[in-house]
Design a protein around this motif. Structure first.
Motif, PDB file in Angstrom:
ATOM      1  N   VAL A 290       0.860  -1.180   0.000  1.00  0.00           N
ATOM      2  CA  VAL A 290       0.000   0.000   0.000  1.00  0.00           C
ATOM      3  C   VAL A 290       0.896   1.229   0.000  1.00  0.00           C
ATOM      4  O   VAL A 290       1.723   1.392   0.901  1.00  0.00           O
ATOM      5  CB  VAL A 290      -0.912   0.038   1.238  1.00  0.00           C
ATOM      6  N   ASP A 306      -7.353   7.250  -4.050  1.00  0.00           N
ATOM      7  CA  ASP A 306      -7.110   7.480  -2.626  1.00  0.00           C
ATOM      8  C   ASP A 306      -8.087   6.702  -1.757  1.00  0.00           C
ATOM      9  O   ASP A 306      -9.306   6.828  -1.898  1.00  0.00           O
ATOM     10  CB  ASP A 306      -7.218   8.982  -2.337  1.00  0.00           C
ATOM     11  N   GLU A 308      -8.502   3.497  -1.774  1.00  0.00           N
ATOM     12  CA  GLU A 308      -8.883   2.236  -2.408  1.00  0.00           C
ATOM     13  C   GLU A 308      -7.672   1.335  -2.661  1.00  0.00           C
ATOM     14  O   GLU A 308      -7.668   0.170  -2.283  1.00  0.00           O
ATOM     15  CB  GLU A 308      -9.596   2.516  -3.741  1.00  0.00           C
ATOM     16  N   ASN A 309      -6.657   1.870  -3.337  1.00  0.00           N
ATOM     17  CA  ASN A 309      -5.463   1.060  -3.618  1.00  0.00           C
ATOM     18  C   ASN A 309      -4.194   1.730  -3.099  1.00  0.00           C
ATOM     19  O   ASN A 309      -3.088   1.338  -3.443  1.00  0.00           O
ATOM     20  CB  ASN A 309      -5.336   0.787  -5.118  1.00  0.00           C
ATOM     21  N   PHE A 311      -2.928   5.474  -0.367  1.00  0.00           N
ATOM     22  CA  PHE A 311      -3.352   6.664   0.373  1.00  0.00           C
ATOM     23  C   PHE A 311      -2.442   7.827   0.019  1.00  0.00           C
ATOM     24  O   PHE A 311      -1.222   7.668  -0.115  1.00  0.00           O
ATOM     25  CB  PHE A 311      -3.334   6.388   1.881  1.00  0.00           C
ATOM     26  N   CYS A 335      -5.237  -2.697   5.155  1.00  0.00           N
ATOM     27  CA  CYS A 335      -3.950  -2.712   4.478  1.00  0.00           C
ATOM     28  C   CYS A 335      -3.917  -3.810   3.415  1.00  0.00           C
ATOM     29  O   CYS A 335      -3.489  -3.584   2.274  1.00  0.00           O
ATOM     30  CB  CYS A 335      -2.851  -2.932   5.516  1.00  0.00           C
ATOM     31  N   LYS A 337      -6.492  -5.272   1.922  1.00  0.00           N
ATOM     32  CA  LYS A 337      -7.463  -4.976   0.858  1.00  0.00           C
ATOM     33  C   LYS A 337      -6.887  -3.965  -0.128  1.00  0.00           C
ATOM     34  O   LYS A 337      -6.978  -4.141  -1.349  1.00  0.00           O
ATOM     35  CB  LYS A 337      -8.755  -4.431   1.467  1.00  0.00           C
ATOM     36  N   ALA A 338      -6.294  -2.893   0.395  1.00  0.00           N
ATOM     37  CA  ALA A 338      -5.704  -1.883  -0.477  1.00  0.00           C
ATOM     38  C   ALA A 338      -4.500  -2.457  -1.236  1.00  0.00           C
ATOM     39  O   ALA A 338      -4.276  -2.123  -2.403  1.00  0.00           O
ATOM     40  CB  ALA A 338      -5.292  -0.659   0.335  1.00  0.00           C
ATOM     41  N   ASN A 341      -5.804  -4.398  -4.177  1.00  0.00           N
ATOM     42  CA  ASN A 341      -6.224  -3.479  -5.236  1.00  0.00           C
ATOM     43  C   ASN A 341      -5.017  -2.864  -5.954  1.00  0.00           C
ATOM     44  O   ASN A 341      -5.050  -2.645  -7.170  1.00  0.00           O
ATOM     45  CB  ASN A 341      -7.096  -2.374  -4.662  1.00  0.00           C
ATOM     46  N   ARG A 393      -9.665   1.509  -8.568  1.00  0.00           N
ATOM     47  CA  ARG A 393      -8.352   0.871  -8.565  1.00  0.00           C
ATOM     48  C   ARG A 393      -7.335   1.654  -9.384  1.00  0.00           C
ATOM     49  O   ARG A 393      -6.182   1.674  -9.046  1.00  0.00           O
ATOM     50  CB  ARG A 393      -8.470  -0.560  -9.092  1.00  0.00           C
TER      51      ARG A 393
END
Length: 412
Positions: A290, A306, A308-309, A311, A335, A337-338, A341, A393
């Motif tokens: 991430v 921002d 989603e995949n 920050f 963390c 999940k992002a 993506n 994404r």
């Protein structure tokens, strides 16, 4: 989408960030692709592991075969030109009014106040603006390139999203994510990797570690790189008492850095506006990391949706960097999940194969506008562009019409 048209890519030198894209173009053109290298690689880059032991067969060196290269640049169907400020390589083709696709990072990396320079404006007019009505197009290697060129009224309606495309690796993503973390207990693992120079801000990595330790959070941070600021980093490490949670690892080869990325949960990308693109973003996201990244880095608005995949924090706001990193350290599920993506962003959209396919569609549309039945990939109304913004994404894709993104920070 294979084609028999002859293409030349003219740039300073071949390197590991360009080879995957060049390999893809060579396949798509069935061997009718040439990379024209205009100069040897700098010794510093060679020491950093950027050079290739074997030169790809499609590479010709201008300084070894000048007459052959000059004729090739003039005669081929399309030239992609960038990575060098020397216009003499491309001038005869421009004078002959043959089509050219330029690629460029941003004009004003150190500040748009330079746009008022009369000398600079004359140079921009000579190299760019005077071709605004010609068959000269621009690949924008960074999210702020289009708006920089808008200042000098160049390439209206002919600017497209672009970037750099290092090697894309394909993993069993579940296994990759499950293996992330530091030590036997798999505590959150953070990574910073770059040259230790002022505008890459390595100090922000240690400032972040100091903040997280003050919050009594369990984590480990690896810091990779060397450079003029390395002595300062060693002093900061001791002053902040971070020896138990931060490892200063010094220089490592690009291959080694990728291995550290595969272990890391979070990649801190702390460069400022002088980072025209930042291929390390592609590599970290491809490794399931991430990103927590400065909003003025060229790659960030193109790659990062921002929240989603990855920050995004406001340039010059370390407090926001600290807070976002803390959030990810505390929430391993967010963390992962992002990170998943992020992996999808690279493997499905921002990779060399996809970029080459989309560029070939763009080139075919330029060379054969009446015979082109498909929409140009830069068409703002195409469904793929709308889907790109819905997915969360990848906000943009290679060869989409480049947006006029200004520098003011916005949170989605």
């Amino acid at each position: 989408m294979k084609t028999s048209c002859k293409l030349a890519f003219v740039s300073n030198y071949i390197n590991h960030h360009q080879i995957p894209f060049c390999n893809a173009m060579d396949r798509l053109t069935e061997g009718n692709f040439t990379f024209v290298q205009t100069e040897p690689m700098e010794e510093q880059r060679v020491r950093m592991g950027w050079s290739q032991e074997e030169r790809p067969s499609y590479v010709k060196c201008f300084y070894e075969e000048e007459a052959v290269c000059r004729q090739l640049i003039l005669d081929c169907d399309m030239v992609i030109f960038g990575g060098t400020d020397e216009e003499s390589y491309i001038a005869p083709r421009l004078e002959a009014r043959k089509p050219v696709i330029r690629y460029s990072e941003r004009l004003y990396k150190t500040g748009r106040w330079k746009a008022i320079s009369p000398r600079g404006l004359r140079k921009k007019y000579h190299d760019h603006t005077r071709y605004r009505k010609e068959q000269v197009y621009l690949l924008c290697a960074g999210a702020y390139v289009a708006s920089d060129f808008r200042i000098v009224s160049a390439y209206p309606g002919k600017k497209y999203c672009w970037g750099y495309f290092p090697e894309t690796r394909h993993y069993d993503v579940d296994r990759l994510l499950a293996g992330k973390g530091y030590g036997k207990d798999k505590i959150p693992c953070l990574l910073w990797a770059a040259r230790m120079i002022d505008w890459k801000h390595p100090e922000l990595a240690l400032e972040t570690a100091k903040y997280l330790k003050g919050k009594k959070l369990s984590f480990h941070m690896n810091v990779i790189g060397d450079g003029e600021l390395h002595p300062r980093m060693e002093i900061m490490l001791k002053e902040y008492g971070l020896e138990d949670c931060v490892s200063l690892l010094g220089y490592h080869t690009p291959a080694d850095v990728r291995r550290y990325m595969e272990e890391a949960d979070i990649f801190l990308f702390t460069s400022d506006r002088q980072e025209g693109w930042g291929a390390v973003a592609n590599e970290a996201m491809n490794s399931g990391c991430v990103l927590v990244a400065d909003h003025l880095i060229g790659a960030v608005p193109f790659l990062v949706a921002d929240g989603e995949n990855g920050f995004i924090y406001r340039d010059g706001d370390p407090g926001q960097l600290f807070a976002l990193t803390e959030k990810l350290v505390k929430d391993r599920e967010l963390c992962r999940k992002a990170g998943r993506n992020a992996y999808v962003t690279i493997t499905e959209t921002w990779n060399a194969e996809n970029a080459a396919e989309r560029l070939m569609k763009l080139i075919e549309g330029i060379l054969n506008p009446l015979n082109s039945e498909e929409k140009m990939p830069g068409d703002k109304t195409s469904p793929e562009n709308i889907q790109g913004n819905i997915s969360g994404r990848a906000p943009y894709a290679p060869c989409m019409s480049a947006p006029l993104l200004w520098e003011r920070y916005r949170r989605r």
